[in-house]
Design a protein around this motif. Structure first.
Motif, PDB file in Angstrom:
ATOM      1  N   ALA A 359       7.564   8.087  36.061  1.00 27.04           N
ATOM      2  CA  ALA A 359       6.659   8.687  35.079  1.00 27.04           C
ATOM      3  C   ALA A 359       7.404   9.788  34.342  1.00 27.04           C
ATOM      4  O   ALA A 359       8.442  10.270  34.785  1.00 27.04           O
ATOM      5  N   THR A 360       6.853  10.196  33.211  1.00 24.69           N
ATOM      6  CA  THR A 360       7.534  11.192  32.385  1.00 24.69           C
ATOM      7  C   THR A 360       7.325  12.608  32.892  1.00 24.69           C
ATOM      8  O   THR A 360       8.042  13.520  32.510  1.00 24.69           O
ATOM      9  N   GLY A 361       6.342  12.827  33.746  1.00 25.25           N
ATOM     10  CA  GLY A 361       6.073  14.176  34.247  1.00 25.25           C
ATOM     11  C   GLY A 361       5.466  14.131  35.633  1.00 25.25           C
ATOM     12  O   GLY A 361       5.446  13.096  36.295  1.00 25.25           O
ATOM     13  N   TYR A 362       4.958  15.272  36.066  1.00 20.53           N
ATOM     14  CA  TYR A 362       4.364  15.384  37.394  1.00 20.53           C
ATOM     15  C   TYR A 362       2.943  14.813  37.411  1.00 20.53           C
ATOM     16  O   TYR A 362       2.215  14.888  36.415  1.00 20.53           O
ATOM     17  N   ALA A 363       2.565  14.267  38.571  1.00 14.61           N
ATOM     18  CA  ALA A 363       1.190  13.838  38.819  1.00 14.61           C
ATOM     19  C   ALA A 363       0.773  14.375  40.181  1.00 14.61           C
ATOM     20  O   ALA A 363       1.562  14.340  41.136  1.00 14.61           O
ATOM     21  N   GLN A 364      -0.447  14.882  40.278  1.00  9.21           N
ATOM     22  CA  GLN A 364      -0.911  15.409  41.553  1.00  9.21           C
ATOM     23  C   GLN A 364      -1.427  14.274  42.441  1.00  9.21           C
ATOM     24  O   GLN A 364      -2.155  13.387  41.989  1.00  9.21           O
ATOM     25  N   LYS A 365      -1.038  14.318  43.715  1.00 10.82           N
ATOM     26  CA  LYS A 365      -1.471  13.348  44.710  1.00 10.82           C
ATOM     27  C   LYS A 365      -2.372  14.055  45.724  1.00 10.82           C
ATOM     28  O   LYS A 365      -2.095  15.192  46.110  1.00 10.82           O
ATOM     29  N   THR A 366      -3.416  13.375  46.172  1.00 13.99           N
ATOM     30  CA  THR A 366      -4.403  13.980  47.068  1.00 13.99           C
ATOM     31  C   THR A 366      -4.709  13.043  48.224  1.00 13.99           C
ATOM     32  O   THR A 366      -4.925  11.841  48.015  1.00 13.99           O
ATOM     33  N   PHE A 367      -4.750  13.608  49.452  1.00 15.62           N
ATOM     34  CA  PHE A 367      -5.035  12.816  50.653  1.00 15.62           C
ATOM     35  C   PHE A 367      -5.961  13.601  51.580  1.00 15.62           C
ATOM     36  O   PHE A 367      -5.811  14.817  51.746  1.00 15.62           O
ATOM     37  N   ASP A 368      -6.911  12.898  52.180  1.00 17.17           N
ATOM     38  CA  ASP A 368      -7.838  13.496  53.129  1.00 17.17           C
ATOM     39  C   ASP A 368      -7.210  13.475  54.519  1.00 17.17           C
ATOM     40  O   ASP A 368      -6.941  12.404  55.068  1.00 17.17           O
ATOM     41  N   LEU A 369      -6.969  14.645  55.099  1.00 12.15           N
ATOM     42  CA  LEU A 369      -6.380  14.738  56.437  1.00 12.15           C
ATOM     43  C   LEU A 369      -7.382  15.270  57.456  1.00 12.15           C
ATOM     44  O   LEU A 369      -6.999  15.800  58.504  1.00 12.15           O
ATOM     45  N   SER A 370      -8.669  15.103  57.173  1.00 10.35           N
ATOM     46  CA  SER A 370      -9.696  15.610  58.084  1.00 10.35           C
ATOM     47  C   SER A 370      -9.597  14.983  59.469  1.00 10.35           C
ATOM     48  O   SER A 370     -10.013  15.592  60.465  1.00 10.35           O
ATOM     49  N   SER A 371      -9.062  13.767  59.554  1.00 10.51           N
ATOM     50  CA  SER A 371      -8.959  13.103  60.861  1.00 10.51           C
ATOM     51  C   SER A 371      -7.972  13.803  61.786  1.00 10.51           C
ATOM     52  O   SER A 371      -7.945  13.536  62.984  1.00 10.51           O
ATOM     53  N   PHE A 372      -7.165  14.724  61.244  1.00  7.67           N
ATOM     54  CA  PHE A 372      -6.201  15.466  62.066  1.00  7.67           C
ATOM     55  C   PHE A 372      -6.748  16.807  62.547  1.00  7.67           C
ATOM     56  O   PHE A 372      -6.018  17.591  63.155  1.00  7.67           O
ATOM     57  N   ALA A 373      -8.030  17.078  62.274  1.00 11.17           N
ATOM     58  CA  ALA A 373      -8.624  18.341  62.704  1.00 11.17           C
ATOM     59  C   ALA A 373      -8.495  18.488  64.218  1.00 11.17           C
ATOM     60  O   ALA A 373      -8.730  17.551  64.979  1.00 11.17           O
ATOM     61  N   GLY A 374      -8.090  19.674  64.656  1.00  9.04           N
ATOM     62  CA  GLY A 374      -7.920  19.939  66.073  1.00  9.04           C
ATOM     63  C   GLY A 374      -6.573  19.530  66.621  1.00  9.04           C
ATOM     64  O   GLY A 374      -6.369  19.522  67.836  1.00  9.04           O
ATOM     65  N   SER A 375      -5.628  19.211  65.733  1.00  9.99           N
ATOM     66  CA  SER A 375      -4.300  18.788  66.198  1.00  9.99           C
ATOM     67  C   SER A 375      -3.210  19.375  65.306  1.00  9.99           C
ATOM     68  O   SER A 375      -3.474  19.855  64.203  1.00  9.99           O
ATOM     69  N   THR A 376      -1.984  19.329  65.820  1.00 13.18           N
ATOM     70  CA  THR A 376      -0.812  19.730  65.044  1.00 13.18           C
ATOM     71  C   THR A 376      -0.124  18.486  64.537  1.00 13.18           C
ATOM     72  O   THR A 376       0.146  17.557  65.306  1.00 13.18           O
ATOM     73  N   VAL A 377       0.139  18.434  63.251  1.00 12.54           N
ATOM     74  CA  VAL A 377       0.706  17.235  62.633  1.00 12.54           C
ATOM     75  C   VAL A 377       1.920  17.634  61.796  1.00 12.54           C
ATOM     76  O   VAL A 377       1.971  18.718  61.219  1.00 12.54           O
ATOM     77  N   THR A 378       2.910  16.756  61.763  1.00 11.90           N
ATOM     78  CA  THR A 378       4.091  16.971  60.929  1.00 11.90           C
ATOM     79  C   THR A 378       3.948  16.191  59.636  1.00 11.90           C
ATOM     80  O   THR A 378       3.819  14.955  59.649  1.00 11.90           O
ATOM     81  N   LEU A 379       3.942  16.892  58.532  1.00 11.48           N
ATOM     82  CA  LEU A 379       3.935  16.269  57.206  1.00 11.48           C
ATOM     83  C   LEU A 379       5.378  16.027  56.798  1.00 11.48           C
ATOM     84  O   LEU A 379       6.207  16.937  56.872  1.00 11.48           O
ATOM     85  N   LYS A 380       5.682  14.817  56.349  1.00 15.39           N
ATOM     86  CA  LYS A 380       7.075  14.473  56.078  1.00 15.39           C
ATOM     87  C   LYS A 380       7.196  13.613  54.824  1.00 15.39           C
ATOM     88  O   LYS A 380       6.417  12.690  54.611  1.00 15.39           O
ATOM     89  N   PHE A 381       8.200  13.941  54.017  1.00 22.30           N
ATOM     90  CA  PHE A 381       8.580  13.149  52.851  1.00 22.30           C
ATOM     91  C   PHE A 381       9.951  12.546  53.156  1.00 22.30           C
ATOM     92  O   PHE A 381      10.899  13.290  53.449  1.00 22.30           O
TER      93      PHE A 381
END
Length: 403
Positions: A359-381
């Protein structure tokens, strides 16, 4: 027996393959028989009768087999066609040993698909369903299950058949009323397509049979013993079990917050684990905001970059991950994903992007991570670039917000 074209590769094998198609009138055939009954070992769903092919081998005359001719010829020449690939496969069957006395050896590769090289690129035309003419992961019409990797796929028995591995997402904690989006990760040793099922899911949740995505809104508090299963077309399957606790909604007591540290990278690599040079002020790619951004790949050669941060999501909270992504590439293909960026939360794959998403520019991406409530999670690209033509994956202004 179908036909492939060979090209040299820097991979360990030394070669890569695609469907043989020289032009519209020369190439390997494929399709669904109008007459022959479908054998019991074929499980593709688009053709009700016998489907071509079972397996394949090199057939493109431009990359074919070298033959020394002393009768009617003058030394070495290169030959091709499926009249070359068929005797190659016949020879591999011969080397594999004596078949079972009552067997149809054509079924052997279907029980040993992990012992074949899967051909996933190229086509010999346009068909519906597309796998009749187009190569893809697992079974397809032009190349079947793939090309020989030794003789193991051409022997009797099922001891080296496919294996399916399902990665446990770990025990889950969700508040009632929370929206859930949990991607189940599973792999097949032959890259075959998988179907998913689950038992014991919390009330209000279901699993998508094609994608393995668990979604819905948890409605009833309790502790649930969940088992998720993935199965391929050969009958191979794998499972993972975990506990899913649904607690009574916190009644609005969750504190709104942004959980990621150094979300815009303006403090350099602080709080992030990243490959060398990923977090940068290099002006070759613009930041979305400020001076720093995370620039993965963009080398135009085989390269892998990663970027990650571990974060704890408070129990009972709804959580949303957002980030801005810009993809530019020198790749010209409009159909083949050569370079990829995979975004994961723990063992869950949130999304995969490629050079096809430029794409020619930035686009915002959105994800629901509510299923990880109460835990520690590693976000990785994780960015992976092939051997030629750069693709840059630029990430900036991340956020993990609760409320």
């Amino acid at each position: 027996v179908g036909g492939t074209a060979l090209t040299t590769s820097s991979a360990t094998r030394g070669w890569s393959e695609s469907v043989w198609k020289t032009n519209s009138t020369e190439g390997t055939g494929s399709g669904c028989s109008a007459y022959d009954t479908k054998p019991s070992w074929q499980t593709d769903t688009g053709c009700s009768r016998r489907m071509e092919s079972d397996v394949s081998a090199v057939a493109d005359p431009a990359t074919g087999v070298a033959v020394y001719d002393t009768y009617g010829g003058s030394g070495w020449a290169v030959y091709g066609g499926t009249s070359a690939s068929s005797p190659i496969i016949a020879g591999v069957y011969a080397l594999a040993g004596t078949p079972g006395s009552a067997d149809y050896p054509a079924k052997y590769p279907y029980s040993h698909t992990s012992s074949l090289y899967d051909v996933t690129s190229g086509n010999n035309g346009s068909c519906s369903p597309s796998y009749f003419c187009t190569a893809g992961t697992g079974y397809d019409g032009p190349t079947g299950w793939g090309t020989p990797n030794g003789t193991a796929a051409f022997t009797a028995g099922t001891t080296t058949g496919n294996t399916v591995t399902v990665t446990s997402p770990g025990n889950r904690s969700t508040a009632t009323g929370s929206s859930v989006s949990l991607q189940i990760a599973a792999t097949d040793s032959a890259g075959a397509a998988l179907t998913y099922s689950a038992t014991g899911l919390p009330t209000g949740l279901s699993i998508n049979a094609s994608t393995g995505l668990v979604s819905g809104t948890a409605s009833t508090a309790g502790t649930y013993a969940v088992t998720v299963t993935a199965k391929d077309g050969t009958g191979a399957s794998g499972s993972a079990s975990f506990t899913w606790t649904v607690s009574t909604s916190g009644g609005g007591t969750c504190t709104s917050a942004q959980l990621l540290a150094n979300p815009g990278f303006e403090s350099g690599s602080t709080s992030w684990t990243a490959s060398s040079g990923v977090i940068t002020t290099d002006t070759g790619e613009a930041a979305h905001g400020g001076s720093y951004k995370a620039w993965l790949d963009g080398y135009g050669s085989t390269h892998t970059d990663t970027l990650s941060q571990s974060v704890t999501v408070p129990a009972g909270c709804k959580a949303t991950l957002t980030f801005y992504l810009h993809i530019d590439t020198a790749e010209t293909s409009t159909s083949t994903a050569y370079d990829k960026l995979t975004v994961t939360a723990g063992s869950t794959t949130l999304a995969t992007y490629s050079n096809l998403n430029k794409a020619t520019g930035y686009a915002q991406k959105t994800f629901d991570l509510s299923s990880f409530a109460g835990s520690t999670v590693t976000l990785k690209f994780s960015g992976a670039e092939d051997s030629s033509q750069q693709t840059s994956f630029v990430v900036d202004d991340t956020a993990l917000t609760t409320g």
